[in-house]
Design an enzyme around this catalytic site. Structure first.
Site, PDB file in Angstrom:
ATOM      1  CG  HIS A   1      38.071  42.600  41.361  1.00  0.00           C
ATOM      2  ND1 HIS A   1      39.300  42.107  41.725  1.00  0.00           N
ATOM      3  CD2 HIS A   1      38.331  43.764  40.693  1.00  0.00           C
ATOM      4  CE1 HIS A   1      40.243  42.922  41.304  1.00  0.00           C
ATOM      5  NE2 HIS A   1      39.679  43.943  40.692  1.00  0.00           N
TER       6      HIS A   1
ATOM      7  CD  GLU B   1      37.126  37.230  42.410  1.00  0.00           C
ATOM      8  OE1 GLU B   1      38.163  36.637  42.090  1.00  0.00           O
ATOM      9  OE2 GLU B   1      36.846  38.378  42.014  1.00  0.00           O
TER      10      GLU B   1
ATOM     11  CB  CYS C   1      43.159  39.830  43.005  1.00  0.00           C
ATOM     12  SG  CYS C   1      41.838  40.786  43.782  1.00  0.00           S
TER      13      CYS C   1
ATOM     14  CB  CYS D   1      38.859  38.996  45.365  1.00  0.00           C
ATOM     15  SG  CYS D   1      38.211  40.390  44.418  1.00  0.00           S
TER      16      CYS D   1
END
Length: 159
Positions: free
Chosen positions: A82, A84, A108, A111
């Site tokens: 992801h 992040e 999410c 993360c």
């Protein structure tokens, strides 16, 4: 407008101006992703509005990022990093006290845990687009709860 009906203070207007700039930057970074369904971007900024790191969602360095792999949702979810996580991993300094900007929606729950562990104290994102809410709503609600519990500020903007 403030709750009292007055206008934003100069500091509030300045903060929103920087927030919107960095959200636009996160949107640009998201466009670099090869994911055909959801392109996400992140920008980490220090307290002086200096960019610490950026990231977008994609496969780890050296992993074949063929369209076939991206189109196999089950496999893609096992391979993808992801935005992040990439931004945190590529930061060349501590993220403690920094602000994280993400596009097109907030982090999410997995993360969010990494954001909290890295010391980021504020997250800024657009409100989740309606077409993504069905898939992400429960997880984003968990993220919001995690941020509240750990005093990470979350600011969501209408686009």
């Amino acid at each position: 407008m403030t709750e009292t009906g007055g206008t934003y203070s100069g500091e509030q207007a300045r903060k929103e101006k920087w927030d919107r700039r960095f959200l636009e930057m996160a949107k640009l970074i998201a466009s670099w992703s090869k994911d055909p369904s959801t392109k996400t971007g992140a920008v980490i900024v220090d307290t002086d509005n200096r960019v610490v790191s950026v990231g977008y969602n994609g496969f780890a360095k050296g992993i074949d990022d063929s369209p076939e792999r991206y189109n196999d949702r089950e496999l893609k979810y096992k391979l993808i990093v992801h935005c992040e996580r990439n931004a945190i991993l590529f930061a060349n300094k501590s993220c403690k006290g920094c602000t994280l900007y993400t596009y097109p929606f907030m982090s999410c729950s997995v993360c969010a845990a990494m954001v909290i562990q890295s010391g980021i104290t504020r997250c800024v994102a657009p409100e989740c687009p309606e077409h993504l809410l069905e898939r992400w709503k429960d997880d984003l609600d968990l993220s919001k709860s995690m941020f509240m519990e750990t005093y990470v500020i979350l600011d969501l903007y209408k686009e």
